[in-house]
Design a protein around this motif. Sequence first.
Motif, PDB file in Angstrom:
ATOM      1  N   GLY A  17       0.794  -1.223   0.000  1.00  0.00           N
ATOM      2  CA  GLY A  17       0.000   0.000   0.000  1.00  0.00           C
ATOM      3  C   GLY A  17       0.821   1.264   0.000  1.00  0.00           C
ATOM      4  O   GLY A  17       0.281   2.357   0.190  1.00  0.00           O
ATOM      5  N   LEU A  18       2.134   1.138  -0.206  1.00  0.00           N
ATOM      6  CA  LEU A  18       3.028   2.292  -0.188  1.00  0.00           C
ATOM      7  C   LEU A  18       3.343   2.691  -1.626  1.00  0.00           C
ATOM      8  O   LEU A  18       4.186   2.087  -2.290  1.00  0.00           O
ATOM      9  CB  LEU A  18       4.310   1.956   0.570  1.00  0.00           C
ATOM     10  CG  LEU A  18       4.115   1.430   2.001  1.00  0.00           C
ATOM     11  CD1 LEU A  18       5.446   1.101   2.631  1.00  0.00           C
ATOM     12  CD2 LEU A  18       3.346   2.433   2.847  1.00  0.00           C
ATOM     13  N   GLY A  52       5.962   9.702   6.014  1.00  0.00           N
ATOM     14  CA  GLY A  52       5.567   8.328   6.260  1.00  0.00           C
ATOM     15  C   GLY A  52       4.107   8.128   5.929  1.00  0.00           C
ATOM     16  O   GLY A  52       3.469   8.981   5.299  1.00  0.00           O
ATOM     17  N   THR A  53       3.558   6.996   6.367  1.00  0.00           N
ATOM     18  CA  THR A  53       2.151   6.693   6.135  1.00  0.00           C
ATOM     19  C   THR A  53       1.512   6.241   7.438  1.00  0.00           C
ATOM     20  O   THR A  53       2.188   5.899   8.405  1.00  0.00           O
ATOM     21  CB  THR A  53       1.989   5.578   5.089  1.00  0.00           C
ATOM     22  OG1 THR A  53       2.591   4.375   5.601  1.00  0.00           O
ATOM     23  CG2 THR A  53       2.641   5.958   3.774  1.00  0.00           C
ATOM     24  N   GLY A  54       0.188   6.207   7.453  1.00  0.00           N
ATOM     25  CA  GLY A  54      -0.527   5.776   8.643  1.00  0.00           C
ATOM     26  C   GLY A  54      -0.237   6.681   9.818  1.00  0.00           C
ATOM     27  O   GLY A  54      -0.334   7.908   9.718  1.00  0.00           O
ATOM     28  N   ARG A  55       0.157   6.114  10.929  1.00  0.00           N
ATOM     29  CA  ARG A  55       0.454   6.896  12.128  1.00  0.00           C
ATOM     30  C   ARG A  55       1.631   7.831  11.947  1.00  0.00           C
ATOM     31  O   ARG A  55       1.814   8.760  12.731  1.00  0.00           O
ATOM     32  CB  ARG A  55       0.745   5.951  13.295  1.00  0.00           C
ATOM     33  CG  ARG A  55      -0.476   5.230  13.811  1.00  0.00           C
ATOM     34  CD  ARG A  55      -0.084   4.210  14.835  1.00  0.00           C
ATOM     35  NE  ARG A  55      -1.276   3.653  15.476  1.00  0.00           N
ATOM     36  CZ  ARG A  55      -1.268   2.549  16.190  1.00  0.00           C
ATOM     37  NH1 ARG A  55      -0.146   1.877  16.340  1.00  0.00           N
ATOM     38  NH2 ARG A  55      -2.365   2.098  16.742  1.00  0.00           N
ATOM     39  N   PHE A  56       2.449   7.602  10.934  1.00  0.00           N
ATOM     40  CA  PHE A  56       3.651   8.402  10.736  1.00  0.00           C
ATOM     41  C   PHE A  56       3.516   9.402   9.588  1.00  0.00           C
ATOM     42  O   PHE A  56       4.507   9.991   9.172  1.00  0.00           O
ATOM     43  CB  PHE A  56       4.845   7.479  10.494  1.00  0.00           C
ATOM     44  CG  PHE A  56       5.044   6.482  11.606  1.00  0.00           C
ATOM     45  CD1 PHE A  56       5.602   6.861  12.819  1.00  0.00           C
ATOM     46  CD2 PHE A  56       4.636   5.164  11.455  1.00  0.00           C
ATOM     47  CE1 PHE A  56       5.770   5.954  13.848  1.00  0.00           C
ATOM     48  CE2 PHE A  56       4.790   4.242  12.482  1.00  0.00           C
ATOM     49  CZ  PHE A  56       5.360   4.640  13.676  1.00  0.00           C
ATOM     50  N   ARG A  57       2.315   9.609   9.110  1.00  0.00           N
ATOM     51  CA  ARG A  57       2.114  10.585   8.049  1.00  0.00           C
ATOM     52  C   ARG A  57       2.515  11.973   8.546  1.00  0.00           C
ATOM     53  O   ARG A  57       2.098  12.406   9.608  1.00  0.00           O
ATOM     54  CB  ARG A  57       0.652  10.591   7.601  1.00  0.00           C
ATOM     55  CG  ARG A  57       0.380  11.463   6.377  1.00  0.00           C
ATOM     56  CD  ARG A  57      -1.076  11.371   5.960  1.00  0.00           C
ATOM     57  NE  ARG A  57      -1.440   9.999   5.658  1.00  0.00           N
ATOM     58  CZ  ARG A  57      -1.223   9.399   4.499  1.00  0.00           C
ATOM     59  NH1 ARG A  57      -0.617  10.083   3.520  1.00  0.00           N
ATOM     60  NH2 ARG A  57      -1.598   8.157   4.300  1.00  0.00           N
ATOM     61  N   GLY A  58       3.323  12.682   7.765  1.00  0.00           N
ATOM     62  CA  GLY A  58       3.751  14.021   8.141  1.00  0.00           C
ATOM     63  C   GLY A  58       4.887  14.065   9.131  1.00  0.00           C
ATOM     64  O   GLY A  58       5.268  15.138   9.606  1.00  0.00           O
ATOM     65  N   ALA A  59       5.493  12.918   9.455  1.00  0.00           N
ATOM     66  CA  ALA A  59       6.582  12.890  10.439  1.00  0.00           C
ATOM     67  C   ALA A  59       7.857  13.517   9.874  1.00  0.00           C
ATOM     68  O   ALA A  59       8.072  13.560   8.663  1.00  0.00           O
ATOM     69  CB  ALA A  59       6.859  11.452  10.865  1.00  0.00           C
TER      70      ALA A  59
END
Length: 215
Positions: A133-134, A181-188
């Motif tokens: 999904g990436l 990143g994606t999921g919980r790390f989106r915008g990290a």
Amino acid sequence: MKKIHLTGKLMALLCLIFIASSCMSGLEEVEEVQVTELPEEEISEIPESENLRKGRTFKYIEAFSNQITPYVVPNENPNIPVDQLTFLPGTGKGIARFMGRATSYINQLATSETTSIGAPVTQFYGEELAKLGLKKIPDEVSSVTVDRKGNAIFFKNLENIATPINETLTVFVAEVEIVGGTGRFRGASGEGIVEGRFNPTNGKGSSIVKASLRF
């Protein structure tokens, strides 16, 4: 693309992979990273009811066992005065804070016998990452760490510097930036230091990353 053998100068180039950081003591042979090497509080996953809140900084750590396989491709960049380029793609298995068990995908471009820089991770692992999904990963991303739920951290690797110790052991250090990143790390975002060890005769290594993770 042509797979090459782990001989000659290439053996020295192998040690230049991205992998991640924390001081690793001792000069013994490369061994696989074990989950027990990290305190439980450093590797625990985030409970489902908890989110990583924006405006905060977290300590991030990951520990992996890795396998690198070098590839030589024709050089199509007129600004680089060589006929062929040596890439150092690889994968890793281990543990990461806020993820638990995770997988990493990396890619490097050798710039000398003891240095390398990050190269697009999608060059070799685009299909594998898309299945997770990436998709639409920027070219500046040279390493991805992803968990079983599809949460991922994107890393941009700066120059790696390697120091050969003996025929079967090279240590390396590098700086990395977190670039989303994606999921919980989106915008990290964030930055960290990479240190690890590597066996240039077979492409096997281990490493630890420590970084500041911001939202």
